[in-house]
Write a protein that holds these residues in place. Structure first.
Motif, PDB file in Angstrom:
ATOM      1  N   ALA A   1       0.829  -1.205   0.000  1.00 20.09           N
ATOM      2  CA  ALA A   1       0.000   0.000   0.000  1.00 20.09           C
ATOM      3  C   ALA A   1       0.864   1.257   0.000  1.00 20.09           C
ATOM      4  O   ALA A   1       0.629   2.202  -0.759  1.00 20.09           O
ATOM      5  N   VAL A   2       1.879   1.285   0.860  1.00 24.45           N
ATOM      6  CA  VAL A   2       2.767   2.441   0.954  1.00 24.45           C
ATOM      7  C   VAL A   2       3.533   2.639  -0.348  1.00 24.45           C
ATOM      8  O   VAL A   2       3.680   3.767  -0.836  1.00 24.45           O
ATOM      9  N   PHE A   3       4.006   1.552  -0.928  1.00 23.09           N
ATOM     10  CA  PHE A   3       4.799   1.643  -2.147  1.00 23.09           C
ATOM     11  C   PHE A   3       3.998   2.212  -3.315  1.00 23.09           C
ATOM     12  O   PHE A   3       4.497   3.003  -4.115  1.00 23.09           O
ATOM     13  N   LEU A   4       2.715   1.847  -3.411  1.00 19.29           N
ATOM     14  CA  LEU A   4       1.922   2.197  -4.583  1.00 19.29           C
ATOM     15  C   LEU A   4       1.145   3.504  -4.444  1.00 19.29           C
ATOM     16  O   LEU A   4       0.934   4.207  -5.434  1.00 19.29           O
ATOM     17  N   ALA A   5       0.713   3.843  -3.247  1.00 17.16           N
ATOM     18  CA  ALA A   5      -0.348   4.842  -3.092  1.00 17.16           C
ATOM     19  C   ALA A   5       0.148   6.270  -2.913  1.00 17.16           C
ATOM     20  O   ALA A   5       1.271   6.527  -2.484  1.00 17.16           O
ATOM     21  N   ASP A   6      -0.764   7.201  -3.222  1.00 16.43           N
ATOM     22  CA  ASP A   6      -0.614   8.603  -2.841  1.00 16.43           C
ATOM     23  C   ASP A   6      -1.163   8.823  -1.434  1.00 16.43           C
ATOM     24  O   ASP A   6      -0.670   9.670  -0.695  1.00 16.43           O
ATOM     25  N   ARG A   7      -2.215   8.078  -1.099  1.00 12.65           N
ATOM     26  CA  ARG A   7      -2.771   8.087   0.252  1.00 12.65           C
ATOM     27  C   ARG A   7      -3.180   6.667   0.610  1.00 12.65           C
ATOM     28  O   ARG A   7      -3.638   5.908  -0.251  1.00 12.65           O
ATOM     29  N   VAL A   8      -3.041   6.330   1.894  1.00 13.64           N
ATOM     30  CA  VAL A   8      -3.481   5.031   2.403  1.00 13.64           C
ATOM     31  C   VAL A   8      -4.617   5.275   3.396  1.00 13.64           C
ATOM     32  O   VAL A   8      -4.455   6.004   4.384  1.00 13.64           O
ATOM     33  N   VAL A   9      -5.770   4.664   3.112  1.00 16.05           N
ATOM     34  CA  VAL A   9      -6.937   4.755   3.979  1.00 16.05           C
ATOM     35  C   VAL A   9      -6.923   3.553   4.919  1.00 16.05           C
ATOM     36  O   VAL A   9      -7.014   2.409   4.478  1.00 16.05           O
TER      37      VAL A   9
ATOM     38  N   ILE B   1      -6.414   8.560   7.506  1.00 13.44           N
ATOM     39  CA  ILE B   1      -5.915   8.592   6.131  1.00 13.44           C
ATOM     40  C   ILE B   1      -4.496   9.140   6.159  1.00 13.44           C
ATOM     41  O   ILE B   1      -4.253  10.241   6.662  1.00 13.44           O
ATOM     42  N   VAL B   2      -3.570   8.358   5.657  1.00 17.65           N
ATOM     43  CA  VAL B   2      -2.143   8.674   5.741  1.00 17.65           C
ATOM     44  C   VAL B   2      -1.631   9.108   4.375  1.00 17.65           C
ATOM     45  O   VAL B   2      -1.636   8.320   3.426  1.00 17.65           O
ATOM     46  N   PRO B   3      -1.187  10.353   4.240  1.00 19.00           N
ATOM     47  CA  PRO B   3      -0.566  10.771   2.975  1.00 19.00           C
ATOM     48  C   PRO B   3       0.780  10.076   2.798  1.00 19.00           C
ATOM     49  O   PRO B   3       1.550   9.952   3.762  1.00 19.00           O
ATOM     50  N   ILE B   4       1.069   9.643   1.596  1.00 15.30           N
ATOM     51  CA  ILE B   4       2.336   8.971   1.306  1.00 15.30           C
ATOM     52  C   ILE B   4       3.207   9.945   0.523  1.00 15.30           C
ATOM     53  O   ILE B   4       2.964  10.195  -0.664  1.00 15.30           O
ATOM     54  N   ASP B   5       4.220  10.478   1.190  1.00 15.76           N
ATOM     55  CA  ASP B   5       5.034  11.523   0.587  1.00 15.76           C
ATOM     56  C   ASP B   5       6.328  10.985  -0.028  1.00 15.76           C
ATOM     57  O   ASP B   5       7.349  11.672  -0.067  1.00 15.76           O
TER      58      ASP B   5
END
Length: 265
Positions: free
Chosen positions: A211-219, A231-235
């Motif tokens: 999820a972290v590798f692919l996403a812009d945000r993880v719900v 909801i975690v933004p992935i920067d």
């Protein structure tokens, strides 16, 4: 981080998917089961959003509602301004197991969505070969699916989901049945395609690192009835590569999301 209420995306474009106060209750012989409750979520155009959480928290139910495969009990879902429904030409779906017919060739399986939509045959065939080449399985276009490995079947299934070039891609644990090394290679491929196309994507997974590798945000969802915990933004910088997995920033995000889920398991 955004907790609970409606979460807007990072301004990548207009809203692609708008989920408003969505709940789903199943009726069974022994009573009712509330699967999800009052979900509010906007997925912006070109954004990659991943759903994670404990088993039974309603991740797949929510994705299937967006796909129009499951009716919601209350609430609204708009996909590019129109109500969610099955059979939309602008939505591609990839499920946990490859939906491939064993009596058809790999190419014929990939072409199925285009044929159902009566798309231009020549252009669809060209697109299918392009995708198979991209997935590294063009040499197997004329083989039957039972002649492929599990990872190759998932690549064919991904090509099938993309052959009509849908604006929105819905993926429900698509790589859960393959080994870890194949999964990592497929994740890198999905990240590469997302960087090139910027397709609006809603992705369900149990794998936090994925999820972290692919996403812009993880719900992050909490257990039944499923609600949004945070909801975690992935920067992380894009494009994402295998080296992204080794970054300290990646480990920090994985640890944070694992902490959020760990409160419920």
């Amino acid at each position: 981080m955004t907790s609970g209420a409606t979460a807007n995306g990072p301004g990548l474009g207009d809203c692609g998917v708008r989920i408003s106060r969505v709940s789903k209750t199943y009726r069974t012989r022994s009573g009712t089961v509330e699967a999800i409750r009052n979900i509010d979520l906007d997925v912006n155009e070109g954004e990659f959003v991943a759903l994670v959480g404990p088993s039974g928290c309603g991740k797949s139910t929510l994705l299937h509602i967006v796909a129009g495969l499951v009716d919601m009990s209350t609430g609204d879902v708009d996909v590019y301004g129109a109500p969610a429904r099955a059979g939309r030409h602008d939505v591609g779906i990839m499920l946990q197991r490859a939906v491939l017919l064993p009596w058809r060739s790999v190419l014929a399986n990939v072409l199925m969505p285009a044929q159902i939509q009566n798309s231009d045959a020549a252009k669809s065939r060209e697109r299918a070969y392009e995708l198979l080449e991209m997935m590294g399985i063009a040499a197997f276009a004329d083989k039957h699916v039972w002649e492929l490995s599990g990872g190759m079947r998932q690549r064919a299934s991904l090509a099938q989901a993309l052959v009509t070039d849908p604006a929105i891609l819905l993926m429900d644990e698509p790589f859960s049945a393959v080994d870890e090394f194949t999964r990592e290679r497929l994740n890198v491929e999905v990240a590469r395609m997302h960087a090139a196309r910027g397709r609006t994507t809603l992705f369900v997974t149990h794998n936090i690192q994925e999820a972290v590798f692919l996403a812009d945000r993880v719900v992050v969802m909490r257990p039944r009835p499923g609600e949004i915990e945070e909801i975690v933004p992935i920067d992380l910088p894009r494009p994402r590569t295998a080296e992204t997995l080794e970054l300290e920033q990646t480990a920090r995000l994985v640890t944070e999301i694992r902490r959020l889920i760990g409160k419920y398991v």
